[in-house]
Design a protein around this motif. Structure first.
Motif, PDB file in Angstrom:
ATOM      1  N   THR A   1       3.273 -26.078  17.109  1.00 31.86           N
ATOM      2  CA  THR A   1       2.319 -26.463  16.037  1.00 31.86           C
ATOM      3  C   THR A   1       0.878 -25.923  16.376  1.00 31.86           C
ATOM      4  OG1 THR A   1       1.549 -28.418  16.967  1.00 31.86           O
ATOM      5  CG2 THR A   1       3.621 -28.277  15.451  1.00 31.86           C
ATOM      6  N   PRO A   2      -0.070 -26.076  15.221  1.00 24.78           N
ATOM      7  CA  PRO A   2      -1.547 -25.899  15.464  1.00 24.78           C
ATOM      8  C   PRO A   2      -2.251 -26.927  16.650  1.00 24.78           C
ATOM      9  CG  PRO A   2      -1.170 -25.512  13.321  1.00 24.78           C
ATOM     10  CD  PRO A   2       0.261 -26.290  13.747  1.00 24.78           C
ATOM     11  N   GLN A   3      -1.505 -27.887  16.760  1.00 26.16           N
ATOM     12  CA  GLN A   3      -2.105 -28.736  17.803  1.00 26.16           C
ATOM     13  C   GLN A   3      -1.821 -28.387  19.161  1.00 26.16           C
ATOM     14  OE1 GLN A   3      -0.046 -29.826  15.107  1.00 26.16           O
ATOM     15  NE2 GLN A   3      -2.284 -30.272  13.999  1.00 26.16           N
ATOM     16  N   TRP A   4      -0.846 -27.338  19.554  1.00 21.36           N
ATOM     17  CA  TRP A   4      -0.492 -26.824  20.797  1.00 21.36           C
ATOM     18  C   TRP A   4      -1.584 -25.792  21.444  1.00 21.36           C
ATOM     19  CZ3 TRP A   4       1.504 -22.050  22.195  1.00 21.36           C
ATOM     20  CH2 TRP A   4       2.080 -21.981  23.428  1.00 21.36           C
TER      21      TRP A   4
ATOM     22  N   GLU B   1      10.514 -16.878  24.748  1.00 25.20           N
ATOM     23  CA  GLU B   1       9.116 -17.126  24.421  1.00 25.20           C
ATOM     24  C   GLU B   1       9.019 -17.968  23.286  1.00 25.20           C
ATOM     25  OE1 GLU B   1       5.161 -14.370  24.308  1.00 25.20           O
ATOM     26  OE2 GLU B   1       7.142 -14.008  22.925  1.00 25.20           O
ATOM     27  N   MET B   2       8.447 -19.181  23.364  1.00 28.62           N
ATOM     28  CA  MET B   2       8.019 -20.118  22.456  1.00 28.62           C
ATOM     29  C   MET B   2       6.932 -19.573  21.946  1.00 28.62           C
ATOM     30  SD  MET B   2      10.127 -22.254  21.394  1.00 28.62           S
ATOM     31  CE  MET B   2       8.901 -22.979  20.444  1.00 28.62           C
ATOM     32  N   ARG B   3       6.625 -19.491  20.469  1.00 29.16           N
ATOM     33  CA  ARG B   3       5.416 -18.956  19.854  1.00 29.16           C
ATOM     34  C   ARG B   3       4.760 -19.987  18.995  1.00 29.16           C
ATOM     35  NH1 ARG B   3       9.836 -14.910  19.192  1.00 29.16           N
ATOM     36  NH2 ARG B   3       9.662 -13.641  20.907  1.00 29.16           N
ATOM     37  N   PRO B   4       3.572 -19.478  18.710  1.00 30.73           N
ATOM     38  CA  PRO B   4       2.627 -20.316  17.677  1.00 30.73           C
ATOM     39  C   PRO B   4       3.174 -20.179  16.153  1.00 30.73           C
ATOM     40  CG  PRO B   4       1.313 -18.839  18.428  1.00 30.73           C
ATOM     41  CD  PRO B   4       2.668 -18.546  19.227  1.00 30.73           C
TER      42      PRO B   4
ATOM     43  N   LYS C   1       3.476 -33.959  18.364  1.00 28.73           N
ATOM     44  CA  LYS C   1       3.192 -33.316  17.322  1.00 28.73           C
ATOM     45  C   LYS C   1       2.856 -31.806  17.779  1.00 28.73           C
ATOM     46  CE  LYS C   1       3.984 -35.791  13.756  1.00 28.73           C
ATOM     47  NZ  LYS C   1       4.848 -36.025  13.003  1.00 28.73           N
ATOM     48  N   LEU C   2       3.539 -31.232  18.875  1.00 28.80           N
ATOM     49  CA  LEU C   2       3.118 -30.124  19.497  1.00 28.80           C
ATOM     50  C   LEU C   2       4.027 -28.946  19.138  1.00 28.80           C
ATOM     51  CD1 LEU C   2       1.880 -31.183  22.946  1.00 28.80           C
ATOM     52  CD2 LEU C   2       0.483 -30.749  21.147  1.00 28.80           C
TER      53      LEU C   2
ATOM     54  N   PHE D   1       9.901 -25.667  10.763  1.00 27.84           N
ATOM     55  CA  PHE D   1       9.082 -25.209  10.101  1.00 27.84           C
ATOM     56  C   PHE D   1       9.640 -24.256   8.964  1.00 27.84           C
ATOM     57  CE2 PHE D   1       5.676 -21.652   9.589  1.00 27.84           C
ATOM     58  CZ  PHE D   1       4.667 -22.497   8.912  1.00 27.84           C
ATOM     59  N   LEU D   2       9.654 -24.659   7.903  1.00 29.60           N
ATOM     60  CA  LEU D   2      10.185 -24.184   6.663  1.00 29.60           C
ATOM     61  C   LEU D   2       9.535 -23.101   6.044  1.00 29.60           C
ATOM     62  CD1 LEU D   2      12.575 -23.969   4.419  1.00 29.60           C
ATOM     63  CD2 LEU D   2      11.442 -25.596   3.365  1.00 29.60           C
ATOM     64  N   VAL D   3      10.100 -21.897   5.836  1.00 30.01           N
ATOM     65  CA  VAL D   3       9.276 -20.807   5.302  1.00 30.01           C
ATOM     66  C   VAL D   3      10.208 -20.239   4.047  1.00 30.01           C
ATOM     67  CG1 VAL D   3       7.822 -18.763   5.057  1.00 30.01           C
ATOM     68  CG2 VAL D   3       7.901 -20.387   7.154  1.00 30.01           C
ATOM     69  N   ILE D   4       9.806 -20.160   2.853  1.00 36.58           N
ATOM     70  CA  ILE D   4      10.682 -19.361   1.822  1.00 36.58           C
ATOM     71  C   ILE D   4       9.823 -18.118   1.166  1.00 36.58           C
ATOM     72  CG2 ILE D   4      11.826 -19.497  -0.428  1.00 36.58           C
ATOM     73  CD1 ILE D   4      12.832 -21.594   1.796  1.00 36.58           C
ATOM     74  N   SER D   5      10.235 -16.995   1.598  1.00 36.04           N
ATOM     75  CA  SER D   5       9.738 -15.736   1.290  1.00 36.04           C
ATOM     76  C   SER D   5      10.536 -14.903   0.593  1.00 36.04           C
ATOM     77  CB  SER D   5       9.080 -14.986   2.479  1.00 36.04           C
ATOM     78  OG  SER D   5      10.098 -14.861   3.493  1.00 36.04           O
TER      79      SER D   5
END
Length: 344
Positions: free
Chosen positions: A201-204, A226-229, A328-329, A334-338
C-alpha cells in the motif's frame, strides 16, 4: 517429473532463491528470481498446493468477512463480487489467468453462467483442476490450458476473450507491464479485465527495515519474485493501454472482521463452528501437527522432498501477511476493473 506432474528438484530448490535475512536479499537475488520466475512459481506450487487445499479449500485467495460469515461463503462472495464488478454476462468466454486448481473458475462459471478457460503453468495443479471440474459436472463450461501467462497471445491468439480476470495471481509475474500487456492482446476490443492484485500500500516504505522485512516475508513464503507498490499496478495498466473504470483497496474497508483473521490462529475469532478447524490449522499447535505430519510423509516418500521446507516458508508468509495487514502495509485485494479501448 513425477506421475502427478510435480518435479522434486523444483520443490527442493525453491527456498534457495531468497536470502533468509531481508537486509541481505539484494537486487542480484531479486533479478535471479525474476529471470527464473517459472521455476520459482512451479517449485512453490508443487510443494504448497496440497497444503493450500488442506488449509484453504480449492480457492487460493483471501476475502473480506462479514460478522458471522462462514469461511467458504466469504470466498465465494469475493468471487461473485469480482464477476459482478466486471459485469459478466451469460455466454461470455472468459479467461482465468493463474487459475490454481480451478475453485474460482467453477464458482464464477456457475454464478455468471459464462464459459471459462483457466490458464496455469503447473502440471500438478492442472490435473487436480480437471479432476475437480469433472466431479462438479462442469467440463462443458470450464476447461484448463497449460501455459505461461507471459505468452498469452502465443497460446490463444489476439482478441479471443470477452473478459479476463486474475485473482491474486499476476503478482507472480516478472513484471506487471508484461502480463497486463498480454492480457490486453487476448481481450476483444471493449473487453473487461478485472484483477485482485497483491500489492504494498502507499503506507509501505521499503527504506524502513521492518517494512522491507514484511515484503520479504511475503515474497519468500508465497512464491513471489518481487512485491511491488500499488502505484506500479495502476501505472502498468495505463502504460499498456487499459482504461481504468474502478479501483479500490477492499482491505481498507472498515470491516469488523479483518481479512487476515484465519491466519492469526486464534480459534476464539472463528465465525462459525465449522471454521474452528480452519483457524486451528494456523495456530501454534495446528502448525506443529501439520508440519510434523508433512515431515513423516516426506520421510516415507509419500510427500516430495522439500515439501516440509515449503511449509516452513508458508509459516513465514502467514506472519508477514498478518503484520502487513495489521499495519495496512499490504493488501491482497486491490481491486481494479479496466477495459480495453474499442479502438486504438
Amino acid at each position: 517429473m513425477g506421475a502427478d506432474g510435480r518435479v522434486n528438484e523444483r520443490i527442493e530448490n525453491y527456498t534457495k532463491f531468497w536470502e533468509k535475512d531481508s537486509a541481505k536479499d539484494t537486487e542480484t537475488e531479486r533479478d535471479n528470481r525474476l529471470n527464473n520466475y517459472t521455476d520459482v512459481i512451479n517449485g512453490y506450487y508443487d510443494g504448497a498446493t496440497e497444503l493450500y487445499e488442506y488449509g484453504w479449500a480449492q480457492s487460493f485467495h483471501f476475502s473480506r468477512f462479514y460478522k458471522g460469515e462462514a469461511f467458504l461463503q466469504s470466498l465465494a462472495r469475493h468471487e461473485h463480487y469480482l464477476a459482478a464488478q466486471m459485469n459478466l454476462k451469460p455466454g461470455m468466454l472468459v479467461l482465468d489467468v493463474g487459475c490454481g486448481v480451478g475453485g474460482p473458475a467453477r464458482e464464477i462459471a456457475r454464478f455468471a453462467d459464462v464459459r471459462i478457460i483457466g490458464l496455469n503453468n503447473n502440471d500438478f495443479q492442472i490435473a487436480r483442476a480437471r479432476k475437480y471440474t469433472k466431479r462438479a459436472g462442469l467440463e462443458e463450461q470450464v476447461s484448463f490450458q497449460k501455459g505461461d501467462f507471459m505468452k498469452l497471445s502465443e497460446i490463444f491468439g489476439e482478441a479471443k476473450f470477452d473478459a479476463v480476470y486474475a485473482i491474486e495471481a499476476t503478482c507472480h509475474a516478472p513484471s506487471f507491464e508484461g502480463v497486463y500487456g498480454e492480457i490486453m492482446k487476448v481481450l476483444k476490443p471493449g473487453g473487461t479485465f478485472g484483477v485482485y492484485e497483491w500489492v504494498m500500500t502507499p503506507q509501505w516504505n521499503p527504506s524502513i527495515p521492518s517494512h522491507k522485512a514484511i515484503a520479504h516475508g511475503i515474497e519468500v513464503g508465497d512464491g513471489i519474485p518481487e512485491m511491488r507498490p500499488q502505484s506500479a499496478c495502476i501505472d502498468a495498466l495505463k502504460t499498456v493501454g487499459f482504461e481504468i473504470k474502478h479501483e479500490e483497496d477492499l482491505a481498507d474497508r472498515p470491516d469488523e472482521v479483518p481479512w487476515y483473521y484465519p491466519l492469526e490462529g486464534d480459534v476464539s475469532k472463528a465465525q462459525t463452528f465449522w471454521d474452528y478447524f480452519t483457524v486451528w490449522r494456523m495456530s501454534w499447535s495446528g502448525k506443529i501437527v501439520t508440519q510434523s505430519t508433512v515431515k513423516v510423509l516426506e520421510w516415507i516418500g509419500v510427500a516430495p522432498k522439500g515439501t516440509y521446507d515449503v511449509g516452513e516458508a508458508l509459516k513465514v508468509a502467514a506472519d508477514a501477511l498478518v503484520a502487513g495487514g495489521r499495519q495496512k502495509l499490504f493488501t491482497p485485494m486491490f481491486l481494479v476493473i479496466s477495459n480495453k479501448p474499442t479502438s486504438s
